[in-house]
Motif scaffolding. Structure first.
Motif, mmCIF file in Angstrom:
data_model
loop_
_atom_site.group_PDB
_atom_site.id
_atom_site.type_symbol
_atom_site.label_atom_id
_atom_site.label_comp_id
_atom_site.label_asym_id
_atom_site.label_seq_id
_atom_site.Cartn_x
_atom_site.Cartn_y
_atom_site.Cartn_z
ATOM 1 N N LEU A 623 32.532 73.260 47.852
ATOM 2 C CA LEU A 623 33.264 72.964 46.959
ATOM 3 C C LEU A 623 33.508 71.632 46.473
ATOM 4 O O LEU A 623 33.524 71.298 45.262
ATOM 5 C CB LEU A 623 34.490 73.813 46.866
ATOM 6 N N TRP A 626 30.326 70.037 45.158
ATOM 7 C CA TRP A 626 30.099 70.749 43.907
ATOM 8 C C TRP A 626 31.096 70.015 42.851
ATOM 9 O O TRP A 626 30.578 69.568 41.608
ATOM 10 C CB TRP A 626 30.361 72.342 43.808
ATOM 11 N N ARG A 627 32.345 69.780 43.153
ATOM 12 C CA ARG A 627 33.313 68.926 42.247
ATOM 13 C C ARG A 627 32.613 67.860 42.169
ATOM 14 O O ARG A 627 33.055 67.162 41.130
ATOM 15 C CB ARG A 627 34.731 69.242 43.166
ATOM 16 N N LEU A 647 41.142 73.890 45.696
ATOM 17 C CA LEU A 647 39.988 74.137 46.142
ATOM 18 C C LEU A 647 40.283 74.699 47.653
ATOM 19 O O LEU A 647 39.373 75.647 47.921
ATOM 20 C CB LEU A 647 39.184 72.691 46.565
ATOM 21 N N VAL A 679 31.570 78.416 40.953
ATOM 22 C CA VAL A 679 32.585 78.654 42.093
ATOM 23 C C VAL A 679 32.545 79.912 42.717
ATOM 24 O O VAL A 679 32.363 80.055 44.137
ATOM 25 C CB VAL A 679 34.281 78.560 41.741
ATOM 26 N N LEU A 682 29.205 80.002 44.928
ATOM 27 C CA LEU A 682 29.444 79.225 46.013
ATOM 28 C C LEU A 682 30.212 80.119 47.342
ATOM 29 O O LEU A 682 29.784 80.301 48.164
ATOM 30 C CB LEU A 682 30.208 78.045 45.914
ATOM 31 N N CYS A 683 31.156 80.751 46.896
ATOM 32 C CA CYS A 683 31.869 81.964 47.598
ATOM 33 C C CYS A 683 30.959 83.034 47.823
ATOM 34 O O CYS A 683 31.176 83.293 49.158
ATOM 35 C CB CYS A 683 32.878 82.522 46.691
#
Length: 697
Positions: A623, A626-627, A647, A679, A682-683
């Motif tokens: 995360l 990615w951010r 996050l 998001v 990714l989860c």
């Protein structure tokens, strides 16, 4: 180019301004009515029509930003060689050019920091002043000079005007006289003397005046309501016996009387020039009808000479939301409510840069800086240093830390607030605010620290010590962040002049703050009303007006809303949004130990910061990466995408669908739509990885 094409897109009143090619012309232009558009098209049309050459036009305004904007517009309209300058820049250019032939010898050095010379003059008079006193004295001398008050007459003038002075009038006059003598001896020239000397040169030397008047014969003066007597003296010297001048202004936006500015020159223009063309611009293109209606009503109740010249604005935009009136129990509750509303606006698509929080004094910014930092909202402070970066606050914090170390951290301090007041006393924390604008602002900043001490006592009770207080100071200083790109604007009402935003929050609207406590007579109260009017007319669509009934949580609720809101806010409490310290946040418990959560970051996580975390470390790393990539791509700070706390909350809960993700504080509808898919993907990858790992085990 066909001159008529320059007039494309102007409304009937703007068109009348543009077609009034010869002076005198007086344009009374309300907020948001396109005055700069009207006068720049007038200049461009005059040039395109052959009425005047570009080089013969002098457009004068008050700030370099406004002058730059005017030059940019004129360049786009085909008149790039028109001179658009501030009064001081135009005067300096002329004085420098004519100095060799008019005076001879070395040119005077322009004073960049007048306070240095005033300090030397004060010491020569036996006065040893602190930095704040010196700034106030310098401002007072500037006022005297722009109003053409000589040292010999200063005491008489301030007595007749009933003017509050930072030092006894006799002392001000002595320092003023010594400062003028110092400038003569050292061949120094300050900005006020620059204007006066240029005007004197034109009045005393007909040959030079003729040269200047041959060069410039077409004048435009913007923000004419802010002209002071010294600037008016220079303008008259430029004009001579001619009248080809166009002035533009709005008496309802006169908010700098304390510097010597006066709207009487604007209001009296038709009397001085009976044959003048007078045009009123009242079509408001900036604000919604709801905002315009409130602005009109705010000034409609102003009576007498102070209300002279008020323009009734006519909204041109489509309807928008009604202004929101927000009553809160205390100042922290008010700041938290504002931060919550701002978060909601940002989640619904309003960019942070299009939101502003405006207050009467700079000292009020500290509470809002903290509330926005707690909410993870980026912000910038306009026109002043951030609260903890101000010199007086840095000095105060250093002194308080020393006092905290000297005190026993084990013993209870039964009266923390009194101790803090005593520590800050030598720095200027008196029982009553002092005279002088700078001194009062310093006092208000120190008073904000005393208020913080009261909040610490309210939270910790008798156990509050100086160590507790300094720990709270350190924690608050640590949360202040310096955004890399503009965020929500925090600004005083004075520094907001000339700007506009989609959403504006006018805060702290209580008696004693708006109007300010030292505004006593009718003209001063009227100026405070105009200052609030300026704040209201900064809003394009969303407008919030708020006040707190007490200063600190649990304090006496003895404050009253500003008198300026009478007749504007809903008559019943049902029409006013309430936000109190009791109802501010719903109670949230730590999902691990059950303790009540207070801090914004902990409430996002649903656990205490020191309780064990149960998040997927790999997911959190993904995360964050990615951010980082999104932030680089969008050229914004990483926390604008999602804060660290958000996050971590995502990593701990690992939501499987949009509904679960949207429930996490800090996500919101806009961010859910913008970032939700990435998001959730990714989860899902993290869950697949955990499942595969479990199968191998």
């Amino acid at each position: 180019m066909n001159p008529e094409r320059v007039l494309d897109g102007l409304d009937p009143e703007q068109l009348q301004v543009a077609r009034s090619l010869h002076g005198p012309v007086c344009v009374r232009a309300g907020a948001g009515t396109g005055k700069t558009r009207a006068v720049t098209h007038r200049i461009a049309y005059a040039v395109a029509s052959g009425v005047v050459a570009e080089q013969q036009v002098l457009a004068v305004t008050f700030t370099t930003r406004a002058a730059g904007e005017m030059r940019t517009r004129l360049r786009a309209l085909g008149a790039p060689r028109v001179q658009a300058r501030t009064f001081h820049a135009a005067a300096l250019r002329q004085l420098s050019y004519f100095w060799p032939q008019a005076v001879g010898g070395p040119q005077p050095t322009l004073v960049q920091n007048k306070a240095t010379g005033v300090g030397q003059a004060a010491r020569s008079c036996g006065l040893n002043l602190g930095r704040t006193e010196l700034r106030d004295l310098t401002s007072e001398i500037e006022w005297a000079k722009v109003t053409q008050t000589r040292p010999a007459h200063y005491e008489e003038v301030v007595a007749a005007a009933n003017r509050a002075t930072p030092l006894p009038p006799r002392d001000v006059a002595r320092v003023f006289d010594a400062y003028e003598e110092l400038c003569r001896e050292q061949n120094l020239l300050d900005f006020e003397s620059l204007l006066e000397l240029t005007a004197g040169l034109l009045n005393d030397r007909p040959d030079i005046a003729e040269t200047v008047r041959r060069q410039y014969r077409y004048f435009v003066v913007d923000e004419f309501q802010d002209v002071n007597p010294l600037q008016k003296l220079l303008l008259d010297a430029w004009l001579g016996d001619r009248d080809d001048v166009c002035v533009v202004g709005d008496s309802s936006q006169t908010i700098y009387s304390f510097t010597g500015a006066s709207p009487r020159f604007l209001l009296g223009f038709p009397e001085r020039f009976p044959h003048a063309t007078v045009v009123e611009l009242v079509r408001d293109y900036r604000s919604t009808p709801q905002v315009v209606h409130l602005a009109n009503e705010l000034l409609r109740s102003q009576t007498g000479t102070s209300g002279a010249g008020h323009l009734e604005l006519v909204a041109q935009r489509q309807p928008g939301p009604d202004p929101v009136f927000l009553e809160c129990d205390d100042e922290p509750a008010e700041a938290a409510a504002v931060a919550n509303r701002i978060t909601a606006l940002m989640d619904s698509g309003t960019p942070a840069r299009e939101i502003a929080v405006l207050f009467r004094t700079n000292a009020q910014s500290a509470t809002y800086e903290q509330a926005l930092a707690d909410a993870g909202v980026p912000y910038v402070v306009r026109g002043a240093a951030r609260f903890f970066e101000r010199p007086e606050i840095r000095q105060a914090v250093h002194t308080l830390r020393g006092a905290g170390k000297a005190a026993s951290t084990d013993a209870e301090d039964p009266d923390l607030v009194t101790t803090v007041r005593q520590v800050l006393g030598p720095l200027g924390m008196t029982e009553q605010p002092p005279e002088g604008r700078q001194a009062r602002e310093r006092w208000e900043s120190l008073a904000a620290l005393v208020q913080l001490a009261e909040e610490v006592v309210q939270e910790h009770g008798p156990a509050a010590t100086m160590a507790t207080f300094t720990a709270e100071l350190d924690a608050r200083m640590a949360t202040e962040h310096a955004p890399e790109t503009p965020g929500v604007t925090l600004a005083s009402l004075h520094s907001a002049k000339g700007l506009e935003w989609d959403a504006v929050f006018l805060v702290g609207l209580t008696e004693g703050t708006m109007p300010i406590v030292y505004a006593e007579d009718e003209p001063q109260i009227a100026e405070e009303r105009r200052l609030l009017y300026v704040g209201v007319t900064r809003a394009r669509e969303h407008l919030y007006l708020s006040w707190a009934l007490s200063r600190s949580p649990g304090g006496r609720r003895n404050r009253t809303p500003s008198r300026f809101l009478d007749g504007l806010r809903p008559a019943s409490s049902a029409g006013t949004t309430r936000s109190s310290s009791r109802s501010r946040p719903v109670r949230v418990e730590c999902r691990i130990c059950g303790a009540t959560l207070v801090e914004a970051a902990e409430r996002k996580l649903h656990r205490c910061s020191d309780c064990p975390a149960d998040y997927d470390e790999q997911l959190l790393e993904w995360l964050r990466e990615w951010r980082r990539e999104v932030a680089v791509e969008q050229r914004v700070p990483a926390y604008v995408v999602f804060t660290d706390a958000t996050l971590q909350a995502v990593a701990e809960r690992a939501p499987s669908d949009s509904r679960q993700l949207g429930r996490i504080p800090g996500v919101g509808a806009v961010k859910l739509e913008r970032y939700g898919s990435a998001v959730l993907e990714l989860c899902a990858q993290a869950r697949q990885q955990r499942s595969a790992h479990a199968e191998r085990s």
